[in-house]
Design an enzyme around this catalytic site. Sequence first.
Site, PDB file in Angstrom:
ATOM      1  N   HIS A 143      22.372  41.720  52.285  1.00 43.30           N
ATOM      2  CA  HIS A 143      23.382  41.843  51.057  1.00 43.30           C
ATOM      3  C   HIS A 143      22.630  41.562  50.019  1.00 43.30           C
ATOM      4  O   HIS A 143      21.853  40.931  49.867  1.00 43.30           O
ATOM      5  CB  HIS A 143      24.166  40.398  51.407  1.00 43.30           C
ATOM      6  CG  HIS A 143      25.092  40.121  50.212  1.00 43.30           C
ATOM      7  ND1 HIS A 143      26.331  40.976  50.127  1.00 43.30           N
ATOM      8  CD2 HIS A 143      25.181  39.340  49.334  1.00 43.30           C
ATOM      9  CE1 HIS A 143      26.918  40.548  49.081  1.00 43.30           C
ATOM     10  NE2 HIS A 143      26.248  39.540  48.595  1.00 43.30           N
ATOM     11  N   ASP A 145      23.257  41.558  46.052  1.00 48.13           N
ATOM     12  CA  ASP A 145      24.208  41.220  44.818  1.00 48.13           C
ATOM     13  C   ASP A 145      23.645  42.410  43.588  1.00 48.13           C
ATOM     14  O   ASP A 145      22.676  42.263  43.249  1.00 48.13           O
ATOM     15  CB  ASP A 145      23.906  39.930  44.135  1.00 48.13           C
ATOM     16  CG  ASP A 145      24.705  38.857  45.037  1.00 48.13           C
ATOM     17  OD1 ASP A 145      25.759  39.126  45.659  1.00 48.13           O
ATOM     18  OD2 ASP A 145      24.125  37.770  45.276  1.00 48.13           O
ATOM     19  N   ASP A 255      31.222  38.356  50.544  1.00 54.33           N
ATOM     20  CA  ASP A 255      30.827  37.677  49.547  1.00 54.33           C
ATOM     21  C   ASP A 255      31.821  37.839  48.170  1.00 54.33           C
ATOM     22  O   ASP A 255      31.472  38.314  47.454  1.00 54.33           O
ATOM     23  CB  ASP A 255      29.478  37.498  49.294  1.00 54.33           C
ATOM     24  CG  ASP A 255      29.185  36.405  48.423  1.00 54.33           C
ATOM     25  OD1 ASP A 255      29.815  35.330  48.127  1.00 54.33           O
ATOM     26  OD2 ASP A 255      27.895  36.420  47.522  1.00 54.33           O
ATOM     27  N   HIS A 460      31.135  41.124  42.080  1.00 51.42           N
ATOM     28  CA  HIS A 460      31.659  39.956  42.515  1.00 51.42           C
ATOM     29  C   HIS A 460      30.898  38.518  41.890  1.00 51.42           C
ATOM     30  O   HIS A 460      31.180  37.481  42.112  1.00 51.42           O
ATOM     31  CB  HIS A 460      32.157  39.725  43.757  1.00 51.42           C
ATOM     32  CG  HIS A 460      30.913  39.555  44.789  1.00 51.42           C
ATOM     33  ND1 HIS A 460      30.513  40.490  45.742  1.00 51.42           N
ATOM     34  CD2 HIS A 460      29.656  38.781  44.717  1.00 51.42           C
ATOM     35  CE1 HIS A 460      29.311  40.267  46.225  1.00 51.42           C
ATOM     36  NE2 HIS A 460      28.795  39.176  45.914  1.00 51.42           N
TER      37      HIS A 460
END
Length: 973
Positions: A143, A145, A255, A460
């Site tokens: 993951h 971001d 997420d 997000h």
Amino acid sequence: GMMRRGEYAVGKGVAGEEMLFWVEVACNGLFGVGLGGDIEPPDEKKSYKLEECCLAKFDREVWELLLDLTAVHGLASTVPKGTALRESALAAGNGAVNLVDIRANGPVAGVGPARKALAEFFAAWGKSTAEAAPRLYALGHCHIDTAWLWPYAETRRKCARSWATQVNNMERFPEYKFVCSQAQQFAWVKEDYPKLYKEIKAKVEGKQFLPVGGTWVEMDCNVPSGESLVRQFFYGQKFFKKEFDIACREFWLPDTFGYSAQLPQIMQGSGITRFVTQKLSWNLFNKMPHSTFVWEGLDGSNVTAHFPPADDYNCLAKASDIYKSISTNKDLGTVPASLMLYGHGDGGGGPNPAMIGSIQRLRDLQTFPKTHFSGVDDFFEDVERVKDKLPRWVGELYFELHRGTYTSQADTKKGNRLCEILLHDVELLSSMAFAMGSDFEYPHGELEELWHLVLLNQFHDTLPGSSIGMVYKDVAEHHAKVYKEGAMLKEIALAALVGSMTQKNGHTESSKFVALNCTEMPLARRVVFIPDGDAGKKRKGAEKPAFPYSQPCEGGVLVAASSACDGIGISLATTLTENDIGTVRLETVDGTHHIENSFVRMKMHNNGSLLSMELKRADGTMRESISGEANKLILFDDTPLFWDAWDVEVYYTEKFEALSASSCEVLESGPLRVSLKYSYTLPDGAGSVSQYVRLEADTARADFNTEVNWHASRKLLAVEFPTTVRAPTASYETQFGHLARPTHRNTSWDVAKFEVCGQRFADLSQHGFGVALINDCKYGYSVHDSTMRMSLLRAPKSPDDECDMGQHTFSYAFYPHWDAFPSMDVIQEAVNFNSKPMTPLLEFPAADGVEALANVFTVEAVDAPQKPSVLISAVKKAETADAIVVRMYETLGAQSVVKLSFEKLKVKEAAQCNLLEEVTGESGVAITKTHKNEAGNVVAVEMTFNAFQIGTVMLSLGSRGKGGRNSSKRAKK
């Protein structure tokens, strides 16, 4: 070992061979450079010293022994006490350690015997897993971001470093599989690291590197509009199809801070039937009751959903992760299968060889799940065998945490809203110019670039407001680019449309002017603002219209006008008189301002409070909507326990200060608008507020245009309206529809929704009456009992210690109405408040030929007297055909039979399509009737929408005049 990246296998060499290595060093940790903590603002003065960088000979046997011992230790630490497996693991580990002799400067002795002893342990407990044993599908995952505690530029490098590591893992472990989402990140690697991208594509073909998700980024699902969510899937799936010839079947969003109730329908329309997340495991009040379930959306569409039971998308593949992945699966009795997402994440990295080695050792032990290196398809194919037995969850997946993200970074949220509206208008006008016989070239490339920027900044941690300040400098530049280039594209399309008409036709009387309506809302009577600057834009031959009924105002003039345009298009607007539209009056008595028009009578106090707002009936009776002092600006203490920018806590309303205006000034007293200016000084140097309270002659809606100079610290500014309405639920606009949420606090599930997200409005209605609170860029709402509250600004200090400091402008409105919601009146007011349906185009002469551009697209109810409950969400040119795509949705939660008319276009065929613009015949809302004219062109279609359904129509064009698809050129100004 299991933890942070500390080593890298550089490969094999031969004696005398020269090898060159490039080492990239990033001056930050895996989670940025927070000053005093990971989520604190970055320490931009922080320096780093390279302490050690060395080459070492790899001792494979010792490394393998370390992995053996780590696995055995994990078993002994994880398996319940008293079980045979735990006791056997303890004994085996102890015996192996006793066989090893580690000397200070010599080789490690006893490695072989120790490994042999542990191999016997694994053999004794392995190879006996029955078919009925739980199944665990292990997915390598990283993951990253797209922005958070680092800017976008650093993310581009993170992707390269992390993915190069995974390609290396694939070379070393042929059975290893790695899933990766976010088309934007793939696009960056393709641009910046073409050699690495070529290697990735080879691993995609070899089914080891597995693109997933189908979206441009892993986006926020609260703040973006419905159309933005559609474009996330549209551009994501388009990229994966073009680059890898795949169509993602799963939505991958581990997420984010809540999941819209319309996502199942949007997924289905984008070719996706599966959903993976784990974020709701963070809920503070209530734990989700399911791990694997069917998620059903507002319209009844459903997808198969899975929450990995380890409650983590960054598992380290330890024994405890594997054991938890099964032991905490809430639906093990229905389907004994789970996903485990393992690998360093958030800041990137992904799995390392130790994690892969751990799975190899633990994947086939008695009392443990049978673990597979797999892709996401393997898991869902297993689960979907029993889909009809899975539990069902209906409606939104509300996240019981991070409610402050509805409000933090207000400028970013406002910029996003404005960009969404602008791109809607540009696509619409460019589609009209393309379709209506001109030589206009549709700006596909430019629009896709602008959409990519908007979608990127809906990530997000970006749009919710939870990133460092450096990120929002990038966002401001991106939004400014969209504003500038979008406005130019809009002007070009308007010039192509209106310019050709006005040059061919003579002028009409001066009481008319050209007006633009980019919504399908009827124009009817309007008070229209015409800026002074429009006079400077006049073109040769244009005449400024006469305004028999007008009112001077700051920066321009207000005029009364109407148009016969009942849908999307450009038409002639006719100026009105007082008899046509009425008047609004002001009377001030003892510090109270009485404001009245034909629809409402309201009272404003000198302190800024709305004391009364009575809605009038035609027979003269009235209904009060306010029960106390409304429009109260309130400053709440806002001190989250940990996640500063993310959270408002359930106790935040306990400490507050209600603000009172220090002065009131009458700016306008009619006849078209009354305007009062209130000035506030915030306590403790927190800033100031200037608010303009306005009521126009043609509406029951009171507007509150607000300017704030904001310098608070850990405060929340909100506005509150106590009302006379009592109802158990309030309604909030969501993407492509609305949701009902409780106004009471009966259960923990109700209490958890003390702050919720709404799009353009929230409404509180009872039979025969209601009130709506409408906004132009705000999203945080709370309705408790009869009181409506909207959050306006926050002042968190991490991870951006300058969050929202400075100047802000925003508007909200209070609208009482007779018909209880669901009601098209409320939706029409919200649309009008945001999109300004009658926009004067004074640079063009008011020529009769402009009427050919009126009502290009209209929606009307079939066999029903009421307004249609279906709205147009987007009009755009199709990506790969000479066709226009029209997307619509049902707004009220009812079945609606509507007629979409487009008789001004030369349409040879109309067909329903999905959200990817694929005409498949299985795309939700079907065309039930087609209308043609004498020339054989399709001029209208009828469609039956069920509650909250989204329908998309592909209108294939016939002749476009001399331009055509291949020879058309963009109109230039």
